[in-house]
Design an enzyme around this catalytic site. Structure first.
Site, PDB file in Angstrom:
ATOM      1  CG  HIS A  85      -3.107  -5.464  -5.767  1.00 29.38           C
ATOM      2  ND1 HIS A  85      -4.440  -5.159  -5.915  1.00 29.38           N
ATOM      3  CD2 HIS A  85      -2.391  -4.782  -6.481  1.00 29.38           C
ATOM      4  CE1 HIS A  85      -4.367  -4.289  -6.856  1.00 29.38           C
ATOM      5  NE2 HIS A  85      -3.172  -3.878  -7.197  1.00 29.38           N
ATOM      6  CB  CYS A  86      -1.073 -11.533  -2.781  1.00 29.93           C
ATOM      7  SG  CYS A  86       0.229 -11.955  -3.923  1.00 29.93           S
ATOM      8  CB  ALA A  87      -5.193  -8.581  -0.644  1.00 29.42           C
TER       9      ALA A  87
END
Length: 375
Positions: free
Chosen positions: A330-332
Site C-alpha cells: 500500500h505504498c507504506a
C-alpha cells in the site's frame, strides 16, 4: 462490482460532482487569464472551492487554500518550504511514501517515532521523546492508510506548538471523515487529496498553508506578470500554470457533499460497516484481522491476512468474485514494518459513505471461502 478501495480513490461520487465537471469543460476557462465571462466564471468557481474548504477546515482566509494535484504534491511543497538538506525531522512509524520519499530525496535526517499499532498513548510518548532542540519539523499522518490507525495528532500538534516546531499533517485518510481544524492544530501545513474522503475527482488536492512557502513549480500565474520571480502572495505563489478547472469544479461539489452530510455522520457510517465486519472476520479460522480494541483508534480502513495465502493472490481472488480491495504494502512499507507485516503485506478493505452492510457481508463470505480453501 463491490468497491471497497476508497482509501485509494472513492470511486462512487455524489452525482453533482460529474455534472459540475461536465459543465466546466464547456463553460469555464482559467482564473486570472481574462476579463471575459468564461474566465470570470472560472475565478468564481475556484474561489468558491477555496471558501468551501476554508469553512470545512477552519481557515480564516480562503487564499491560504492552495490547489494541488494530490496530497503528494502538497506534502512535497510543505517539505521543501520547511526543510533543508541535513535538517532533523520527526515522523510517525505509519507514514506513506509520499512523506518518506521526499524526505530521503532532500537528504533530511529522519527520526521515526516508533510505537505499537493502535497504541495512541505510546505514539504520543514516542514523539515527545524525539522532540529536542535540533528538530526542524514534524510530519505525521492523521490516519494510517494501511490499518486505519487514528494517531493522536491533536496532542502531537500541541507538543509542537509548545516547542515552536512546525507541524505538518497528512490528512489523506482523514479529510472528510474526521475533524481537521487548521486553527486548533496550529499547523504549518495540512495536505489532502481531493479524490478520497472529499469525493472529488482524481488529479485534485488541497494544501492548507499556515507558514511561509517556497514554490515547487515556477511559471505563469495570471498575476504580477512583469515579475520574473513567483509572486509573494498566496495562492498564486504555489499555483504555477493552468488550473484543472473541471477538477476544481468537481471538488467543490465534493466539499459541499461532505459539509451537507457532516464528517461525524460519515465516520459513524464507516465504523458501523467496518467494526462488525472486522469482528466477524476475526472469528473465522485462518484469518488474522488488524483491528483496534478501542473503536476511536481506527477509522475507515481495515486490514486482514488469510493464513498461508499470499495477500496479492487473495486480493486477486476477491476481485474475481466481484469485490475490489487492495493488497500488498500500500505504498507504506514503514507502516508495515511498524505493525510486523512487512514480509507479508495485508489485504485492505476501505469504505465510503456509499457502501452498505450487504456489501460487507459479501466480503466476509468470500474471505471465509478463501480461508476454507487454504486449509
Amino acid at each position: 462490482m463491490i468497491y471497497l478501495d476508497s482509501a485509494a480513490t472513492t470511486l462512487q461520487k455524489p452525482p453533482a460532482v460529474a455534472r459540475a465537471m461536465a459543465r466546466a469543460v464547456n463553460h469555464l476557462a482559467t482564473p486570472g487569464r481574462g476579463g471575459h465571462a468564461p474566465a470570470m466564471a472560472a475565478a468564481e468557481t475556484a474561489f468558491a472551492c477555496r471558501r468551501a474548504a476554508a469553512e470545512l477546515f477552519q481557515l480564516e482566509n480562503p487564499e491560504q487554500v492552495v490547489f494541488t494535484f494530490n496530497a503528494t504534491h502538497g506534502l512535497n511543497i510543505a517539505i521543501r518550504s520547511l526543510l533543508e538538506p541535513g535538517d532533523a525531522v520527526v515522523i510517525s512509524g505509519y507514514e506513506h511514501n509520499a512523506v518518506t520519499r521526499p524526505l530521503r530525496a532532500l537528504g533530511a535526517e529522519v527520526r521515526v517515532a516508533e510505537a505499537p499499532l493502535f497504541d495512541r498513548e505510546a505514539q504520543l510518548a514516542a514523539f515527545e521523546r524525539q522532540l529536542d532542540g535540533d528538530v526542524k519539523a514534524v510530519l505525521c499522518t492523521h490516519v494510517s492508510n494501511v490499518f486505519g490507525f487514528v494517531l493522536p495528532v491533536e496532542e502531537i500538534a500541541a507538543l509542537c506548538r509548545a516547542r515552536g516546531i512546525p507541524f505538518v499533517l497528512d490528512a489523506s485518510q482523514s479529510a472528510g471523515c474526521l475533524p481537521v481544524r487548521m486553527g486548533e492544530l496550529g499547523a504549518a501545513f495540512i495536505a489532502m487529496p481531493g479524490h478520497k474522503g472529499l469525493y472529488g475527482p482524481q488529479g485534485t488536492g488541497l494544501l492548507l498553508c499556515g507558514a511561509e512557502t517556497k514554490p515547487l513549480l515556477q511559471g505563469g500565474t495570471g498575476s504580477a506578470s512583469a515579475l520574473q520571480d513567483m509572486p509573494e502572495f498566496l495562492p498564486d505563489r504555489l499555483e504555477a500554470g493552468t488550473h484543472n478547472m473541471p477538477g476544481i469544479a468537481g471538488l467543490l461539489e465534493g466539499l459541499r457533499y461532505v459539509r451537507a452530510q457532516g464528517t461525524e455522520r460519515i465516520l459513524a457510517h464507516e465504523r458501523r460497516l467496518l467494526r462488525p465486519a472486522g469482528e466477524t472476520l476475526a472469528r473465522i479460522p485462518g484469518i488474522t484481522v488488524f483491528q483496534a480494541e478501542e473503536p476511536a483508534a481506527q477509522a475507515g480502513v481495515l486490514s486482514f491476512r488469510i493464513d498461508g495465502m499470499d495477500c496479492e493472490a487473495a486480493g486477486e481472488a476477491l476481485g474475481r468474485r466481484g469485490i475490489a480491495v487492495r493488497a500488498g504494502l500500500h505504498c507504506a512499507p514503514l507502516a508495515h514494518r511498524s505493525a510486523g507485516t512487512l514480509e507479508t503485506g495485508t489485504v485492505r478493505v476501505s469504505v465510503s459513505a456509499f457502501n452498505t452492510q450487504q456489501e460487507l457481508r459479501r466480503l466476509i463470505r468470500a474471505a471465509a471461502e478463501l480461508a476454507e480453501y487454504r486449509k
